[in-house]
Design a protein around this motif. Sequence first.
Motif, short mmCIF file in Angstrom:
data_model
loop_
_atom_site.label_atom_id
_atom_site.label_comp_id
_atom_site.label_asym_id
_atom_site.label_seq_id
_atom_site.Cartn_x
_atom_site.Cartn_y
_atom_site.Cartn_z
N ILE A 146 1.01 -1.27 -0.07
CA ILE A 146 -0.08 -0.04 -0.03
C ILE A 146 0.94 1.40 0.01
N THR A 147 0.58 1.90 -1.02
CA THR A 147 1.62 2.93 -1.27
C THR A 147 0.94 4.44 -0.63
N ILE A 148 1.26 5.02 0.41
CA ILE A 148 0.74 6.34 0.84
C ILE A 148 1.55 7.37 0.49
N ASN A 149 1.20 8.15 -0.58
CA ASN A 149 2.17 9.26 -1.16
C ASN A 149 1.52 10.74 -1.00
N ALA A 150 2.10 11.43 -1.47
CA ALA A 150 1.70 13.04 -1.39
C ALA A 150 0.44 13.15 -1.79
N SER A 151 -0.21 12.38 -2.92
CA SER A 151 -1.51 12.57 -3.38
C SER A 151 -2.63 12.27 -2.28
N CYS A 152 -2.28 11.40 -1.51
CA CYS A 152 -3.26 10.91 -0.65
C CYS A 152 -3.60 11.64 0.58
N THR A 153 -4.48 12.65 0.37
CA THR A 153 -4.52 13.77 1.20
C THR A 153 -6.01 14.02 1.58
N GLY A 154 -6.88 12.92 1.16
CA GLY A 154 -8.30 12.91 1.51
C GLY A 154 -8.64 12.31 3.00
N ALA A 177 11.21 10.19 -3.21
CA ALA A 177 11.11 11.26 -4.10
C ALA A 177 10.20 12.48 -3.70
N ASP A 178 9.09 11.85 -2.98
CA ASP A 178 8.10 12.70 -2.21
C ASP A 178 8.95 13.92 -1.28
N ILE A 179 9.90 13.35 -0.53
CA ILE A 179 10.51 13.88 0.37
C ILE A 179 11.50 15.02 -0.27
N LEU A 180 12.10 14.73 -1.32
CA LEU A 180 12.83 15.60 -2.08
C LEU A 180 12.16 16.87 -2.71
N ASN A 181 10.91 16.64 -2.84
CA ASN A 181 10.11 17.50 -3.58
C ASN A 181 9.49 18.56 -2.43
N PRO A 182 9.84 19.58 -2.29
CA PRO A 182 9.45 20.74 -1.33
C PRO A 182 8.07 21.09 -1.09
N GLU A 183 7.20 20.96 -2.40
CA GLU A 183 5.73 20.80 -2.13
C GLU A 183 5.12 19.47 -1.45
N ARG A 185 7.03 17.37 0.49
CA ARG A 185 7.56 16.74 1.71
C ARG A 185 6.70 16.85 3.00
N LYS A 186 6.18 17.85 3.35
CA LYS A 186 5.56 17.91 4.40
C LYS A 186 4.40 16.90 4.69
N VAL A 187 3.63 16.47 3.67
CA VAL A 187 2.70 15.39 3.83
C VAL A 187 3.26 14.08 3.89
N ALA A 188 4.33 13.92 3.10
CA ALA A 188 4.97 12.48 2.95
C ALA A 188 5.64 12.26 4.33
N ILE A 189 6.41 13.15 5.09
CA ILE A 189 6.83 13.11 6.52
C ILE A 189 5.91 12.78 7.58
N HIS A 190 4.78 13.59 7.28
CA HIS A 190 3.61 13.30 8.20
C HIS A 190 3.21 11.90 8.26
N HIS A 191 2.87 11.23 6.96
CA HIS A 191 2.41 9.78 6.93
C HIS A 191 3.26 9.14 7.52
N SER A 192 4.56 9.12 7.13
CA SER A 192 5.72 8.43 7.54
C SER A 192 5.76 8.07 9.13
N HIS A 193 5.52 9.30 9.91
CA HIS A 193 5.56 9.39 11.12
C HIS A 193 4.30 8.70 11.90
N LEU A 194 3.21 8.65 11.25
CA LEU A 194 2.02 8.00 11.46
C LEU A 194 2.46 6.46 11.63
N LEU A 228 14.17 11.54 9.41
CA LEU A 228 13.05 12.53 9.04
C LEU A 228 11.73 11.68 8.97
N LEU A 229 11.85 10.27 8.62
CA LEU A 229 10.85 9.46 8.58
C LEU A 229 10.18 8.87 9.64
N GLY A 230 10.97 9.20 10.95
CA GLY A 230 10.52 8.45 12.12
C GLY A 230 11.09 6.94 12.16
N LEU A 231 12.29 6.74 11.26
CA LEU A 231 13.07 5.59 11.19
C LEU A 231 14.62 5.79 11.82
#
Length: 257
Positions: A146-154, A177-183, A185-194, A228-231
């Motif tokens: 299951i890939t949770i990426n920056a497009s999964c905001t709903g 690649a999501d972490i490298l993209n400034p736009e 990054r925030k959402v990707a890191i949030h999911h990773s910490h969950l 950065l990803l909680g790992l």
Amino acid sequence: MDVKLSDGYFDLCINASKDNPSNLHSILLKLYQMGFRSVAINQTIDDSIFDTDKKKKKKNNESSIIIPNPLDVDDLVKEFEGKLRIFNRLTFIYSDPLKTHALVNIIFSRFQNHCSNFKKFHLYSVVPKTKAALQFACSQLNTDLITINASCTGFKMNRKLYLQAVEKDIHFEIQYADILNPEQRKVAIHHSHLFYVYGKSRNVIVSSGASNVTEIRNPYDIINLGALLGLNEVKSKAAILYQCKHLLLRAGKRTFI
């Protein structure tokens, strides 16, 4: 499906286009030079594969679905023989779990004979775009990733769904690649910490999600990025090594009814 794995690191999501084979060659060469030994070439499909024509709705949905063949990478497999193990991956992006249920019937039931191309892929991943889609993926879908990426905001991942998927030995994927993209990054890191909060990042892998060679990073940079990803360092290394190996071995035992 027989899966033979090499020693070395894994990148299980390289986005490739058949229209630019030289780009794929450059990516694979750089991965090999950086110490990667197993790579999955990713192709993506979405809900549009389902025919929405009202007249054709009366027919079985299964017969109207067109799944692509895996990219022809035979030349690359020969060139990198003994250096890289190359796998084919299919990622399905969806919002409506009912459509996905029809897709599951094709892959894991009698309908699969209508769509034999599915059997040519080594890995299956889904990107759920709604809360209902995520619930279906975690509780009912027999997928590898299951890939949770920056497009999964709903929606927001919750502990119950995360643990349901882990119990089924489904893995979650973070794409750097999501972490490298400034736009993104925030959402990707949030999911990773969950993933860490809900289950100490069990069954989490890290892939590049790269589409070009400039997005590739070496394994040690990825391990450092894990902070950065909680790992921690151990889990970061496992996310590009042991977890990926386990995932591919599990996928290799898949049987089609």
